[in-house]
Design an enzyme around this catalytic site. Structure first.
Site, PDB file in Angstrom:
ATOM      1  N   GLY A  13       0.821  -1.198   0.000  1.00  0.00           N
ATOM      2  CA  GLY A  13       0.000   0.000   0.000  1.00  0.00           C
ATOM      3  C   GLY A  13       0.856   1.248   0.000  1.00  0.00           C
ATOM      4  O   GLY A  13       0.449   2.294   0.513  1.00  0.00           O
ATOM      5  N   ASP A  63      -1.888  -9.030  -5.677  1.00  0.00           N
ATOM      6  CA  ASP A  63      -3.089  -9.264  -4.878  1.00  0.00           C
ATOM      7  C   ASP A  63      -2.622  -9.861  -3.555  1.00  0.00           C
ATOM      8  O   ASP A  63      -2.316 -11.051  -3.461  1.00  0.00           O
ATOM      9  CB  ASP A  63      -4.042 -10.221  -5.598  1.00  0.00           C
ATOM     10  CG  ASP A  63      -5.278 -10.553  -4.765  1.00  0.00           C
ATOM     11  OD1 ASP A  63      -5.416 -10.017  -3.641  1.00  0.00           O
ATOM     12  OD2 ASP A  63      -6.105 -11.366  -5.234  1.00  0.00           O
ATOM     13  N   ASN A  86       1.491  -2.205   5.327  1.00  0.00           N
ATOM     14  CA  ASN A  86       0.606  -1.055   5.485  1.00  0.00           C
ATOM     15  C   ASN A  86      -0.728  -1.229   4.768  1.00  0.00           C
ATOM     16  O   ASN A  86      -1.729  -0.656   5.177  1.00  0.00           O
ATOM     17  CB  ASN A  86       1.310   0.195   4.957  1.00  0.00           C
ATOM     18  CG  ASN A  86       0.369   1.357   4.772  1.00  0.00           C
ATOM     19  OD1 ASN A  86      -0.063   1.994   5.722  1.00  0.00           O
ATOM     20  ND2 ASN A  86       0.026   1.646   3.509  1.00  0.00           N
ATOM     21  N   SER A 140      -4.330  -0.168  13.908  1.00  0.00           N
ATOM     22  CA  SER A 140      -5.252   0.961  14.067  1.00  0.00           C
ATOM     23  C   SER A 140      -5.763   0.971  15.496  1.00  0.00           C
ATOM     24  O   SER A 140      -5.912  -0.091  16.126  1.00  0.00           O
ATOM     25  CB  SER A 140      -6.434   0.840  13.108  1.00  0.00           C
ATOM     26  OG  SER A 140      -7.453   1.772  13.434  1.00  0.00           O
ATOM     27  N   TYR A 151     -13.429  -4.099  10.643  1.00  0.00           N
ATOM     28  CA  TYR A 151     -12.128  -3.436  10.562  1.00  0.00           C
ATOM     29  C   TYR A 151     -11.340  -3.587  11.864  1.00  0.00           C
ATOM     30  O   TYR A 151     -10.186  -4.019  11.874  1.00  0.00           O
ATOM     31  CB  TYR A 151     -12.326  -1.963  10.225  1.00  0.00           C
ATOM     32  CG  TYR A 151     -11.054  -1.163  10.117  1.00  0.00           C
ATOM     33  CD1 TYR A 151     -10.135  -1.430   9.116  1.00  0.00           C
ATOM     34  CD2 TYR A 151     -10.779  -0.133  11.018  1.00  0.00           C
ATOM     35  CE1 TYR A 151      -8.961  -0.701   9.004  1.00  0.00           C
ATOM     36  CE2 TYR A 151      -9.612   0.604  10.918  1.00  0.00           C
ATOM     37  CZ  TYR A 151      -8.706   0.322   9.917  1.00  0.00           C
ATOM     38  OH  TYR A 151      -7.549   1.049   9.822  1.00  0.00           O
ATOM     39  N   ILE A 182      -5.690   9.903  11.060  1.00  0.00           N
ATOM     40  CA  ILE A 182      -4.628  10.509  10.258  1.00  0.00           C
ATOM     41  C   ILE A 182      -5.254  11.122   9.009  1.00  0.00           C
ATOM     42  O   ILE A 182      -6.176  10.546   8.420  1.00  0.00           O
ATOM     43  CB  ILE A 182      -3.568   9.460   9.857  1.00  0.00           C
ATOM     44  CG1 ILE A 182      -3.032   8.743  11.103  1.00  0.00           C
ATOM     45  CG2 ILE A 182      -2.435  10.098   9.064  1.00  0.00           C
ATOM     46  CD1 ILE A 182      -2.377   9.643  12.121  1.00  0.00           C
TER      47      ILE A 182
END
Length: 262
Positions: A13, A63, A86, A140, A151, A182
Site C-alpha cells: 500500500g 493481490d 501497510n 489501528s 475493521y 490521520i
C-alpha cells in the site's frame, strides 16, 4: 540523517496515503523502495515521486490476499531489509455492500487486513533473517474499541500476529504502529466536512495526525534506535485512546486549564 542507505524497504500500500508518506521518509534516508499495490497508475506516480527525492524505487502489482501471488512476487526479490505491512481495507463505504453475506464480508476484511499481513511476513522472513531485517505492521486504534464492519477485529488480529511473529521469528524484530485519525482521503470523508475539519478533533492535540508523523514512528522502529524493541505496538494517536468521551467534551467546553491554575 541517512539511516537506511543501501537498505531495501518494501511497503505494501505504498503508492498512496500513509504508505506513500512512509515511503517518502525512507527515501529521504537513503533506502531503495519497493512499493506494492493494486493500482499501476498510482504506482507509477508514486515511483516517480520517490525518484524525485533521489532514491531508487519500483512498483509491484500484487493481490496481497492471494498466497500464491505473494509467494511468487517475494520469490523474485534478491534482498530485503525492512517490510512494512501497510496495505489494508479501511473505508466502510467501499467495503460493505448491503447484499453481501456475512461470509463475504468476513473474507473481504480478513483478506485485506490480516491475510495480507500474514502472507507477506511469512514469505519475507527468510530474506529478513538473512539481512538481519525487521517488520513493521500498521494496525489501528480501532483494534481497541467497537468499530463498524470488521475493521477493528481484523486490526486486532494484526496486533496479535505481530506478537506471534516476534516470538517465532526472533531475532528478526516485528513491531506494529497503531495510528489514530490521520489525514487521508478516507478521514476527510469521515469528518463529514469537505475540508476535512472536525467539530471535535479526534485527539487531545486538537487536530488529526499526518502521514509524516506515522512515517517518523515507522522509521524509528525500523532503525537501530529501536534495536531492543520487538513484539510491541506503538500507539500514535495524539492521545485519543487515553481519554473518555465525556472528559474530551468537558475539555472542549472549559479549556485545558483545569489543573494549571488558569
Amino acid at each position: 540523517m541517512m539511516r537506511f542507505t543501501e537498505k531495501v524497504v518494501l511497503i505494501t500500500g505504498g503508492n498512496s496515503g500513509i504508505g506513500l508518506a512512509i515511503a517518502e521518509r525512507f527515501a529521504r534516508e537513503g533506502a531503495h523502495m519497493i512499493l506494492v499495490g493494486r493500482d499501476p497508475g498510482k504506482g507509477s506516480a508514486a515511483v516517480a515521486k520517490i525518484k524525485d527525492l533521489g532514491a531508487e524505487s519500483e512498483f509491484l502489482q500484487i493481490d496481497l490476499s492471494s498466497e500464491a501471488a505473494v509467494r511468487d512476487a517475494v520469490g523474485q526479490l534478491g534482498k530485503l531489509d525492512v517490510l512494512v505491512n501497510n496495505a489494508g481495507l479501511g473505508t466502510r463505504r467501499t467495503a460493505v455492500n448491503p447484499d453481501d453475506t456475512p461470509g463475504i464480508r468476513w473474507d473481504r476484511w480478513r483478506g485485506a487486513n490480516l491475510d495480507a499481513t500474514y502472507y507477506m511476513t511469512a514469505y519475507c522472513l527468510p530474506l529478513l533473517k538473512k539481512s538481519g531485517g525487521n517488520v513493521i505492521n500498521i494496525s489501528s486504534t480501532a483494534a481497541m474499541h467497537g468499530n463498524w464492519g470488521l475493521y477493528g477485529v481484523s486490526k486486532a488480529g494484526v496486533e496479535a500476529l505481530t506478537r506471534s511473529f516476534a516470538t517465532e521469528a526472533a531475532p528478526v524484530r516485528v513491531n506494529a504502529i497503531s495510528p489514530g485519525w490521520i489525514s487521508t482521503d478516507a478521514t476527510v470523508h469521515a469528518s463529514g466536512n469537505a475540508d476535512g475539519s472536525w467539530e471535535l478533533p479526534p485527539s487531545l492535540l486538537g487536530r488529526v495526525g499526518t502521514g509524516a508523523e506515522i512515517a517518523g514512528a515507522v522509521t524509528f522502529l525500523a532503525s537501530e534506535d529501536a534495536s531492543f524493541v520487538t513484539g510491541q505496538t506503538l500507539i500514535v494517536d495524539g492521545g485519543l485512546t487515553t481519554m473518555d468521551f465525556p472528559s474530551r467534551t468537558l475539555l472542549n467546553d472549559v479549556g485545558n486549564d483545569l489543573f494549571s491554575g488558569g
